[in-house]
Design an enzyme around this catalytic site. Structure first.
Site, PDB file in Angstrom:
ATOM      1  N   LYS A  72       0.362  -9.343  51.581  1.00  0.00           N
ATOM      2  CA  LYS A  72      -0.010  -9.015  52.967  1.00  0.00           C
ATOM      3  C   LYS A  72      -1.522  -8.975  53.184  1.00  0.00           C
ATOM      4  O   LYS A  72      -2.011  -9.346  54.242  1.00  0.00           O
ATOM      5  CB  LYS A  72       0.628  -7.685  53.390  1.00  0.00           C
ATOM      6  CG  LYS A  72       2.149  -7.805  53.537  1.00  0.00           C
ATOM      7  CD  LYS A  72       2.767  -6.522  54.019  1.00  0.00           C
ATOM      8  CE  LYS A  72       4.281  -6.603  53.946  1.00  0.00           C
ATOM      9  NZ  LYS A  72       4.927  -5.397  54.452  1.00  0.00           N
ATOM     10  N   ASP A 109       5.039  -4.322  61.022  1.00  0.00           N
ATOM     11  CA  ASP A 109       5.622  -3.220  60.238  1.00  0.00           C
ATOM     12  C   ASP A 109       5.529  -1.883  60.970  1.00  0.00           C
ATOM     13  O   ASP A 109       6.495  -1.121  61.021  1.00  0.00           O
ATOM     14  CB  ASP A 109       4.904  -3.090  58.881  1.00  0.00           C
ATOM     15  CG  ASP A 109       5.278  -4.204  57.922  1.00  0.00           C
ATOM     16  OD1 ASP A 109       6.385  -4.758  58.050  1.00  0.00           O
ATOM     17  OD2 ASP A 109       4.457  -4.528  57.041  1.00  0.00           O
TER      18      ASP A 109
END
Ligand code: ATR
Length: 278
Positions: A72, A109
């Site tokens: 990420k 997220d």
């Protein structure tokens, strides 16, 4: 946004390892539900092969990617254009390939977590005391949206206190956010909401979280998920928490937000969640 019927648009998730990823199943269920003509695959790429895998997928006509552990931050560094949440989190979990060839990075997220906690589990954040355990990448993604939801108190506790302090500094030392060690929480009154953002459970470990911080009105949420109760969920139940949930809902909600970014269509997450639980 729909592709021609005979040529589906290609999407994928990149991670390492990737065999256990549920993203292909979730996105295929979204596609079936919404009638969007897409394919979604899983790509295993080690750290050193990440950029090549991204560029290779785009060259092969891919439209977008989900990014998972451990890439990420690398995805954040690679993207030429960033959404607000990705810029705040310093991490990207959704890449869109722009028509002009640019890479756009978003992070869904935090939105997925907040939506699951506040809408699916009906737990408000505003005015409540919140404890986040862990100060790694997972915590970093949820802290900005948690702060934006205006809790009365937000404590970030980590085994290594220096890491929690460093994260506070990175986030601009917001006045409502405090750093703590696990030991310093000893004797603290119970929190309304406790979120496990450590990776301990992935190895079956249960860190020594002080029992005083959990009470019979505490709602516990594990960002991790498993087919059986995670060690954190077991801990929460053993301490008679009001509710103990793991991250299945967050997984589906962050996927729905990625789907929305790519396709401009918002799937109904409830039937998908029910199907996954079964
Ligand atoms: P992620 O991206 O999943 O957050 P990470 O950045 O490696 O992964 O962070 C892992 C987090 O879990 C850290 O907060 C780590 O604590 P340290 O900063 O002290 O290392 C925490 N963690 C992992 N295993 C743990 C354990 N057994 N007990 C307590 N905390 C643990």
């Amino acid at each position: 946004m729909s592709a021609t019927p005979d040529k589906p648009d290609r999407y994928a998730v990149i991670g390492h390892p990737i065999d256990h990823s549920r993203s292909p199943v979730i996105h295929q269920l979204f596609a079936r539900q919404t009638g969007e003509n897409i394919t979604y695959e899983a790509i295993d790429a080690p750290r050193e092969g990440f950029e090549i895998a991204v560029r290779g997928f785009r060259a092969a006509g891919g439209k977008g990617l989900n990014i998972t552990v451990p890439h990420k931050r690398a995805a954040f560094a690679l993207c030429e254009e960033l959404g607000t949440e990705a810029a705040q989190a310093g991490a990207v979990n959704t890449i869109s390939f722009r028509a002009d060839g640019r890479l756009r990075g978003d992070n869904t997220d935090g939105i997925g977590f907040i939506r699951d906690l506040t809408e699916n589990l009906e737990q408000p954040i505003e005015g409540r005391s919140v404890l986040v355990l862990g100060a790694g990448g997972a915590a970093r993604g949820i802290l900005p949206p948690l702060l934006a939801a205006e809790p009365a108190v937000l404590v970030l506790a980590n085994r290594t206190i220096e890491r929690a302090e460093a994260m506070l500094t990175e986030l601009g030392s917001p006045p409502d956010l405090e750093a703590s060690s696990f030991e310093a929480l000893q004797g603290h009154k119970p929190f309304d909401v406790i979120v496990n953002a450590t990776s301990a459970g992935l190895r079956g470990e249960q860190p020594p979280f002080p029992p005083s911080c959990i009470g019979s009105d505490s709602v516990c949420y594990d960002l991790a998920y498993s087919l059986k109760d995670t060690p954190f969920v077991q801990w929460a139940r053993a301490h008679h928490a009001l509710k103990a949930a793991q991250g299945w809902g967050m997984l589906v909600e962050q996927a729905a937000e990625s789907f929305w970014i790519w396709r401009g269509v918002r799937p109904d997450t409830q039937p998908i969640l029910a199907q996954l639980r079964r």
